[in-house]
Design an enzyme around this catalytic site. Structure first.
Site, PDB file in Angstrom:
ATOM      1  N   PHE A  39       0.801  -1.224   0.000  1.00 47.80           N
ATOM      2  CA  PHE A  39       0.000   0.000   0.000  1.00 47.80           C
ATOM      3  C   PHE A  39       0.837   1.279   0.000  1.00 47.80           C
ATOM      4  O   PHE A  39       0.503   2.244  -0.663  1.00 47.80           O
ATOM      5  CB  PHE A  39      -0.939   0.006   1.223  1.00 47.80           C
ATOM      6  CG  PHE A  39      -1.917  -1.122   1.194  1.00 47.80           C
ATOM      7  CD1 PHE A  39      -3.078  -1.021   0.440  1.00 47.80           C
ATOM      8  CD2 PHE A  39      -1.666  -2.307   1.863  1.00 47.80           C
ATOM      9  CE1 PHE A  39      -3.982  -2.074   0.367  1.00 47.80           C
ATOM     10  CE2 PHE A  39      -2.557  -3.367   1.810  1.00 47.80           C
ATOM     11  CZ  PHE A  39      -3.711  -3.248   1.059  1.00 47.80           C
ATOM     12  N   ARG A  40       1.941   1.277   0.786  1.00 47.83           N
ATOM     13  CA  ARG A  40       2.616   2.547   1.052  1.00 47.83           C
ATOM     14  C   ARG A  40       4.040   2.654   0.534  1.00 47.83           C
ATOM     15  O   ARG A  40       4.656   3.695   0.699  1.00 47.83           O
ATOM     16  CB  ARG A  40       2.592   2.840   2.566  1.00 47.83           C
ATOM     17  CG  ARG A  40       1.191   3.073   3.075  1.00 47.83           C
ATOM     18  CD  ARG A  40       1.089   3.302   4.553  1.00 47.83           C
ATOM     19  NE  ARG A  40      -0.320   3.410   4.929  1.00 47.83           N
ATOM     20  CZ  ARG A  40      -1.137   2.379   5.078  1.00 47.83           C
ATOM     21  NH1 ARG A  40      -0.690   1.138   4.947  1.00 47.83           N
ATOM     22  NH2 ARG A  40      -2.409   2.578   5.369  1.00 47.83           N
ATOM     23  N   GLN A 105      -2.407  -8.763   8.595  1.00 48.53           N
ATOM     24  CA  GLN A 105      -3.260  -7.696   8.069  1.00 48.53           C
ATOM     25  C   GLN A 105      -3.646  -8.008   6.634  1.00 48.53           C
ATOM     26  O   GLN A 105      -4.431  -7.287   6.023  1.00 48.53           O
ATOM     27  CB  GLN A 105      -2.500  -6.366   8.101  1.00 48.53           C
ATOM     28  CG  GLN A 105      -2.159  -5.901   9.493  1.00 48.53           C
ATOM     29  CD  GLN A 105      -1.116  -4.794   9.471  1.00 48.53           C
ATOM     30  OE1 GLN A 105      -1.443  -3.614   9.464  1.00 48.53           O
ATOM     31  NE2 GLN A 105       0.140  -5.165   9.453  1.00 48.53           N
ATOM     32  N   ASP A 108      -5.369 -11.582   1.539  1.00 51.16           N
ATOM     33  CA  ASP A 108      -5.209 -12.432   0.346  1.00 51.16           C
ATOM     34  C   ASP A 108      -5.309 -13.932   0.609  1.00 51.16           C
ATOM     35  O   ASP A 108      -5.370 -14.734  -0.330  1.00 51.16           O
ATOM     36  CB  ASP A 108      -3.868 -12.114  -0.338  1.00 51.16           C
ATOM     37  CG  ASP A 108      -2.673 -12.189   0.615  1.00 51.16           C
ATOM     38  OD1 ASP A 108      -2.617 -13.109   1.440  1.00 51.16           O
ATOM     39  OD2 ASP A 108      -1.779 -11.316   0.506  1.00 51.16           O
ATOM     40  N   HIS A 123      -7.716  -8.076   9.204  1.00 53.89           N
ATOM     41  CA  HIS A 123      -8.416  -7.191   8.267  1.00 53.89           C
ATOM     42  C   HIS A 123      -9.351  -7.975   7.343  1.00 53.89           C
ATOM     43  O   HIS A 123      -9.745  -7.475   6.292  1.00 53.89           O
ATOM     44  CB  HIS A 123      -7.414  -6.362   7.452  1.00 53.89           C
ATOM     45  CG  HIS A 123      -6.711  -5.313   8.273  1.00 53.89           C
ATOM     46  ND1 HIS A 123      -5.627  -4.601   7.828  1.00 53.89           N
ATOM     47  CD2 HIS A 123      -6.965  -4.846   9.533  1.00 53.89           C
ATOM     48  CE1 HIS A 123      -5.225  -3.746   8.771  1.00 53.89           C
ATOM     49  NE2 HIS A 123      -6.018  -3.882   9.818  1.00 53.89           N
ATOM     50  N   CYS A 131     -23.367  -9.951   1.871  1.00 54.41           N
ATOM     51  CA  CYS A 131     -24.253  -8.823   1.595  1.00 54.41           C
ATOM     52  C   CYS A 131     -24.131  -7.818   2.741  1.00 54.41           C
ATOM     53  O   CYS A 131     -24.170  -8.189   3.913  1.00 54.41           O
ATOM     54  CB  CYS A 131     -25.682  -9.314   1.470  1.00 54.41           C
ATOM     55  SG  CYS A 131     -26.879  -7.975   1.447  1.00 54.41           S
TER      56      CYS A 131
HETATM   57  P1  OAD Z   1       2.165  -1.100   3.844  1.00 57.30           P
HETATM   58  O1  OAD Z   1       2.141  -0.972   2.362  1.00 57.30           O
HETATM   59  O2  OAD Z   1       1.835   0.083   4.650  1.00 57.30           O
HETATM   60  O3  OAD Z   1       3.602  -1.603   4.311  1.00 57.30           O
HETATM   61  C1  OAD Z   1       4.240  -2.655   3.662  1.00 57.30           C
HETATM   62  C2  OAD Z   1       5.660  -2.694   4.183  1.00 57.30           C
HETATM   63  O4  OAD Z   1       6.287  -3.848   3.645  1.00 57.30           O
HETATM   64  C3  OAD Z   1       6.502  -1.500   3.762  1.00 57.30           C
HETATM   65  O5  OAD Z   1       7.161  -1.035   4.934  1.00 57.30           O
HETATM   66  C4  OAD Z   1       7.486  -2.058   2.739  1.00 57.30           C
HETATM   67  O6  OAD Z   1       8.757  -1.463   2.883  1.00 57.30           O
HETATM   68  C5  OAD Z   1       7.569  -3.503   3.155  1.00 57.30           C
HETATM   69  N1  OAD Z   1       7.839  -4.456   2.070  1.00 57.30           N
HETATM   70  C6  OAD Z   1       7.426  -4.435   0.787  1.00 57.30           C
HETATM   71  N2  OAD Z   1       7.814  -5.536   0.133  1.00 57.30           N
HETATM   72  C7  OAD Z   1       8.509  -6.289   1.028  1.00 57.30           C
HETATM   73  C8  OAD Z   1       9.167  -7.550   0.967  1.00 57.30           C
HETATM   74  N3  OAD Z   1       9.194  -8.269  -0.130  1.00 57.30           N
HETATM   75  N4  OAD Z   1       9.759  -8.004   2.089  1.00 57.30           N
HETATM   76  C9  OAD Z   1       9.743  -7.273   3.246  1.00 57.30           C
HETATM   77  N5  OAD Z   1       9.154  -6.079   3.357  1.00 57.30           N
HETATM   78  C10 OAD Z   1       8.533  -5.589   2.270  1.00 57.30           C
HETATM   79  O7  OAD Z   1       1.230  -2.358   4.206  1.00 57.30           O
HETATM   80  P2  OAD Z   1       0.645  -2.781   5.634  1.00 57.30           P
HETATM   81  O8  OAD Z   1       1.541  -2.325   6.727  1.00 57.30           O
HETATM   82  O9  OAD Z   1       0.296  -4.204   5.560  1.00 57.30           O
HETATM   83  O10 OAD Z   1      -5.646  -2.072   5.426  1.00 57.30           O
HETATM   84  O11 OAD Z   1      -0.667  -1.920   5.642  1.00 57.30           O
HETATM   85  C11 OAD Z   1      -1.587  -2.049   6.678  1.00 57.30           C
HETATM   86  C12 OAD Z   1      -2.974  -1.837   6.177  1.00 57.30           C
HETATM   87  O12 OAD Z   1      -3.064  -0.621   5.439  1.00 57.30           O
HETATM   88  C13 OAD Z   1      -3.447  -2.874   5.172  1.00 57.30           C
HETATM   89  O13 OAD Z   1      -3.889  -4.071   5.788  1.00 57.30           O
HETATM   90  C14 OAD Z   1      -4.560  -2.168   4.488  1.00 57.30           C
HETATM   91  C15 OAD Z   1      -3.904  -0.831   4.272  1.00 57.30           C
HETATM   92  O14 OAD Z   1      -4.747   0.248   4.140  1.00 57.30           O
HETATM   93  C16 OAD Z   1      -6.906  -2.081   5.024  1.00 57.30           C
HETATM   94  O15 OAD Z   1      -7.219  -2.147   3.853  1.00 57.30           O
HETATM   95  C17 OAD Z   1      -7.888  -2.015   6.146  1.00 57.30           C
HETATM   96 ZN    ZN Z   2     -28.766  -9.425   1.224  1.00 58.92          ZN
END
Ligand code: OAD
Ligand code: ZN
Length: 247
Positions: A39-40, A105, A108, A123, A131
């Site tokens: 995501f980030r 989190q 998938d 999540h 629905c």
């Molecule tokens: P982020 O995208 O915020 O963070 C992913 C982290 O993984 C980053 O710090 C990257 O540097 C690191 N990264 C990427 N590829 C990697 C790899 N191959 N090996 C190791 N590290 C790697 O994702 P989350 O922290 O999971 O929520 O985000 C939390 C929540 O924000 C998600 O569950 C989603 C999103 O909005 C909802 O949709 C409710």
């Molecule tokens: Zn329904």
């Protein structure tokens, strides 16, 4: 540097071997090597898309077309994506009694597909549909074909937690319990930007390890910070762990 990395991995392997109660906490970085964007980071989904516009309760209620298009895209992206070696190693560690559970989190379902059993999906899971009005379960196909709920005509949605919704109580409670009594928590591939999951590592009274491609910001909280990809770090740690067991 190489020596330093190997030393850290050896330390992690020895902690895993000795811990007796280890919890793994994963985020989107766990799945990028399976072809699912995070995501980030620089290629992350939230670089081009505002989550409040597509992944929120507000979007579901007020902008259903955009909401449905976004989750259709995410479901289509999942096609053909499989667990990688790192997921399989975590599943194997559970079978060998080295990992007690995984709190994730990720929506998938790749931990399950890799063979892990004790998983808390904080999540939700994008592969099941319900629905919004009557809660009836529906097929992914019906969602992708833009159909309404077959029972009541309401809006179909994936079973994921949207911004503006609370986390599934039991999964969160189980994760809190597990991390609170863990001797070791291994946090893999999450930016720890999202509440409340970002509070969980601090509940661990034992050792805390952070594995991420990008490590700058989190050093203070953790006993061990390992810069590297999830698949690579887990694969190399597994080799060292097997070496320890042969001794
Ligand atoms: P982020 O995208 O915020 O963070 C992913 C982290 O993984 C980053 O710090 C990257 O540097 C690191 N990264 C990427 N590829 C990697 C790899 N191959 N090996 C190791 N590290 C790697 O994702 P989350 O922290 O999971 O929520 O985000 C939390 C929540 O924000 C998600 O569950 C989603 C999103 O909005 C909802 O949709 C409710
Ligand atoms: Zn329904």
């Amino acid at each position: 540097m190489l020596f330093n990395d190997e030393r850290k991995l050896a330390l992690l392997a020895s902690w895993i071997k000795e811990s007796g109660y280890t919890v793994v906490l994963t985020g989107a970085g766990m799945s990028t090597e399976s072809g699912i964007p995070d995501f980030r980071s620089s290629k992350g989904l939230w670089r081009n898309i505002d989550p409040s516009m597509v992944a929120s309760k507000y979007a579901l209620d007020n902008n259903y077309e955009l909401f449905r298009d976004f989750y259709t895209m995410r479901l289509e992206n999942l096609r053909g994506c499989k667990p990688h070696e790192g997921h399989k190693i975590l599943a194997d560690w559970e079978r060998r009694g080295l990992v007690s559970c995984i709190a994730t989190q990720n929506v998938d379902g790749l931990h399950k597909l890799a063979g892990s059993n004790n998983i808390f999906e904080l999540h939700g899971n994008i592969r099941t549909i319900r629905c919004e009005t009557c809660n009836n379960a529906a097929e992914i196909k019906e969602f992708l074909e833009r159909k309404p709920c077959p029972k009541c005509g309401g809006k179909l949605r994936p079973n994921v937690v949207l911004f503006g919704e609370s986390l599934p109580y039991e999964e969160l409670e189980n994760a809190i319990q597990a991390i609170s009594k863990a001797n070791l928590v291994i946090v893999i591939g999450t930016s720890l930007q999202v509440y409340p999951v970002n509070q969980l590592p601090d509940l661990c009274k034992g050792k805390k390890v952070y594995i991420n491609l990008d490590v700058d910001m989190h050093n203070h909280q953790f006993d061990l910070v390992i810069k590297g990809s999830a698949r690579d770090v887990l694969t190399r740690t597994e080799i060292l762990l097997k070496g320890l067991n042969e001794k």
